[in-house]
Design an enzyme around this catalytic site. Structure first.
Site, PDB file in Angstrom:
ATOM      1  N   GLU A 104      48.515  51.441  53.094  1.00 49.69           N
ATOM      2  CA  GLU A 104      48.636  52.105  54.388  1.00 49.69           C
ATOM      3  C   GLU A 104      48.768  53.615  54.181  1.00 49.69           C
ATOM      4  O   GLU A 104      49.131  54.347  55.099  1.00 49.69           O
ATOM      5  CB  GLU A 104      49.828  51.561  55.168  1.00 49.69           C
ATOM      6  CG  GLU A 104      51.156  51.670  54.445  1.00 49.69           C
ATOM      7  CD  GLU A 104      52.345  51.437  55.360  1.00 49.69           C
ATOM      8  OE1 GLU A 104      52.501  52.211  56.311  1.00 49.69           O
ATOM      9  OE2 GLU A 104      53.098  50.474  55.114  1.00 49.69           O
ATOM     10  N   CYS A 138      52.855  47.235  55.645  1.00 45.28           N
ATOM     11  CA  CYS A 138      53.160  46.662  54.328  1.00 45.28           C
ATOM     12  C   CYS A 138      52.447  45.332  54.067  1.00 45.28           C
ATOM     13  O   CYS A 138      52.663  44.710  53.034  1.00 45.28           O
ATOM     14  CB  CYS A 138      54.671  46.481  54.190  1.00 45.28           C
ATOM     15  SG  CYS A 138      55.580  47.994  54.503  1.00 45.28           S
ATOM     16  N   HIS A 273      59.319  40.652  51.372  1.00 47.83           N
ATOM     17  CA  HIS A 273      59.056  42.083  51.505  1.00 47.83           C
ATOM     18  C   HIS A 273      60.410  42.774  51.641  1.00 47.83           C
ATOM     19  O   HIS A 273      61.234  42.365  52.449  1.00 47.83           O
ATOM     20  CB  HIS A 273      58.193  42.360  52.737  1.00 47.83           C
ATOM     21  CG  HIS A 273      58.174  43.818  53.095  1.00 47.83           C
ATOM     22  ND1 HIS A 273      57.716  44.766  52.218  1.00 47.83           N
ATOM     23  CD2 HIS A 273      58.592  44.489  54.187  1.00 47.83           C
ATOM     24  CE1 HIS A 273      57.837  45.954  52.771  1.00 47.83           C
ATOM     25  NE2 HIS A 273      58.377  45.817  53.972  1.00 47.83           N
ATOM     26  N   SER A 387      54.632  45.987  59.527  1.00 45.77           N
ATOM     27  CA  SER A 387      54.912  46.348  60.917  1.00 45.77           C
ATOM     28  C   SER A 387      53.639  46.355  61.749  1.00 45.77           C
ATOM     29  O   SER A 387      52.535  46.482  61.244  1.00 45.77           O
ATOM     30  CB  SER A 387      55.570  47.720  60.968  1.00 45.77           C
ATOM     31  OG  SER A 387      56.881  47.633  60.482  1.00 45.77           O
TER      32      SER A 387
END
Ligand SMILES: CC(C)(COP(=O)(O)OP(=O)(O)OC[C@H]1O[C@@H](n2cnc3c(N)ncnc32)[C@H](O)[C@@H]1OP(=O)(O)O)[C@@H](O)C(=O)NCCC(=O)NCCS
Length: 503
Positions: A104, A138, A273, A387
């Protein structure tokens, strides 16, 4: 390639063929990690930020945070980790038929990181390499990994390996989110007969729209974050993914004639995560809450659910920030956390959130601290969250074969120096860290830029940015592996970019 590679020998495996039946035990064969050579101490950062002592170290569970100078960007991180994986496993670039990148950290709206990594393939002449970049916070690394596994299991497979790279530079503006940053990259070699095989059909996914964390300002490295909402989205996604995962495994078991109920005990290990370690501990407690609430008649007199009777009728969606529920289930799951998850938090605690590689850093941390015989045959649950939001809980089955020289033995040994590598980093003061962040802010996305960060401070074998030209084309060099800085750096540049005379 099929004909040529019909009898190609994968490390730690027998000959494979892409002409035969569905390849067996497709998954992760080798795993390589890269993190920056410098870090800031979180207790010192608490002082600089003027927050209560313990907020970052105890409240978030973070000890150190790795960060990059302006010498490193997403391309250099990925070049470093890919070359490290190829060299340490003695692999030829011809043997890779797919290369996927999850990130990202966007420095170009069109040109992928994957195409930059293709420079490493140039000498081999291999340009027949599928795959491209995947982005969603992520989660991109997991999406990339699924693409790779799916390719090997598909009719498109040509018998070669897939390579998956997840890399990110996680930086936040000053404020409460800044201590949850980090940086790094993970590369994974994917193929059949893997020591960490994907369990077929066992993926529980949940995807939904939310503005919990996003990056609308394309000129800034920083995200816009609604921290509280992101925690709620993460925990709600975990609930949903676990429920779907359990339904799928129950259906499998029923087809095999078993009426057993799945519970946390059926995972040998669980990795998550990790934006910060405390959330992972809370997540394991959350899964225990799920086991408790879905149990038709939990025993609250004795065993793991002892004393939890008062929580029998709670609604999970009302408890994301319920202190009583959190405390009770953290206590009830404390032993499970020690045995199944704690070891996975080594890199997260020491280096911070790496975004896409975070969950794979947890997997690497877990493996690094076990012997091959300790993990042989175990089921590892993996929860990936990005997210926006996208999440999956899936499981890997560790091979039974842990004999010396086996694929599992090689994988475990390759990670055994992790602690030593983490300890060999250089600590810098929070003031220097802040100056570095300011430098990145001021110079991010500049054309005609020559980075100022020290090359000597990078780990040997690290790729670094030498300059950005007037057309935003980036050029890189590699610090020699043998630590001999007097040797000329190996230069890589885009074939259209002019030659670099000086750094
Ligand atoms: C995670 C985040 C919201 C925390 O920021 P914050 O609101 O300032 O932090 P809090 O006030 O909640 O404090 C963090 C924790 O430290 C605890 N704490 C505060 N001071 C403390 C002290 N002196 N000693 C020990 N613990 C302390 C708090 O109680 C809290 O723990 P809890 O959540 O168990 O109650 C913020 O760092 C952030 O936005 N990060 C980026 C987004 C992210 O990582 N999201 C996660 C899901 S993807």
């Amino acid at each position: 390639y099929c004909n040529v590679l019909q009898y190609f020998l994968m490390p730690g495996s027998g000959p494979i063929s892409c002409l035969g039946p569905w390849p067996k035990d497709v998954g992760i064969i080798a795993l390589e990690l890269y993190f920056p050579s410098q870090y800031v101490d979180q207790a010192e950062l608490e002082q600089l930020d003027g927050v209560a002592a313990g907020k970052y170290t105890v409240g978030l569970g973070q000890a150190r945070m790795g960060f990059c100078s302006d010498r490193e960007d997403i391309n250099s991180l990925c070049l470093t980790v890919v070359q490290r994986l190829m060299e340490r496993n003695g692999l030829s670039y011809d043997s890779v038929g797919r290369l996927e990148v999850g990130t990202e950290t966007i420095i170009d709206k069109s040109k992928s990181v994957k195409t930059v990594i293709m420079q490493l393939f140039e000498d081999s002449g291999n340009t027949d390499v599928e795959g491209i970049d995947t982005t969603n916070a992520c989660y991109g690394g997991t999406a990339a990994l699924f693409n790779a596994v799916n390719w090997v299991e598909s009719s498109s497979w040509d018998g070669r390996y897939a390579l998956v790279v997840a890399g990110d530079i996680a930086v936040y503006a000053t404020g409460s989110a800044r201590p949850t940053g980090g940086a790094g990259a993970v590369a994974m070699l994917v193929g059949p007969n893997a020591p960490l095989a994907f369990e077929r059909g066992l993926r529980g996914t949940h995807m939904q729209h939310a503005y919990d964390f996003y990056k609308p300002d394309l000129m800034s490295e920083y995200p816009v974050v609604d921290g509280k909402l992101s925690i709620e989205c993460y925990l709600s996604a975990l609930d949903r993914c676990y429920s779907v995962y359990r339904n799928k495994i129950h259906a499998q078991w029923q087809r095999e004639g078993s009426e057993e109920r799945f519970s946390l005990d059926d995972f040998g290990f669980l990795v998550f995560h990790s934006p910060y370690c405390k959330l992972v501990q809370k997540s394991l407690a959350r899964l225990m809450l799920n086991d408790f609430l879905s149990h038709p008649s939990p025993n609250t007199e004795t065993g793991p659910f002892t004393g939890l009777d008062a929580f029998r009728d709670i609604k999970p969606e009302e408890t994301y920030f319920d202190r009583d529920v959190e405390k009770a289930f953290m206590k009830a799951s404390a032993d499970l956390f020690e045995t199944k998850t704690k070891a996975s938090l080594l890199i997260s605690n020491q280096n911070g959130n790496m975004y896409t590689p975070s969950v794979y850093g947890c997997l690497a941390s877990l493996i690094a601290q076990q012997t091959a015989s300790q993990i042989a045959g175990q089921r590892i649950g993996v929860f990936s969250y990005g997210s926006g939001f996208a999440a999956t809980l899936y499981s890997l089955r560790v091979t039974q074969d842990h004999t010396p020289g086996s694929g599992l033995d090689k994988l475990v040994s390759s990670l055994s120096d992790l602690k030593v590598r983490l300890d060999s980093r250089q600590k810098v003061s929070p003031a220097v860290f802040s100056e570095n962040m300011k430098l990145r802010e001021d110079t991010h996305h500049l054309a005609n830029y020559v980075p100022r960060g020290s090359v000597e401070d990078l780990f040997p074998g690290t790729w670094y940015l030498t300059r950005v030209d007037d057309k935003h084309r980036r050029e890189y060099a590699r610090r020699p592996v043998d630590d001999d800085l007097t040797a000329a750096p190996e230069l890589v540049r885009s074939s259209t970019a002019p030659e670099v005379q000086d750094e």
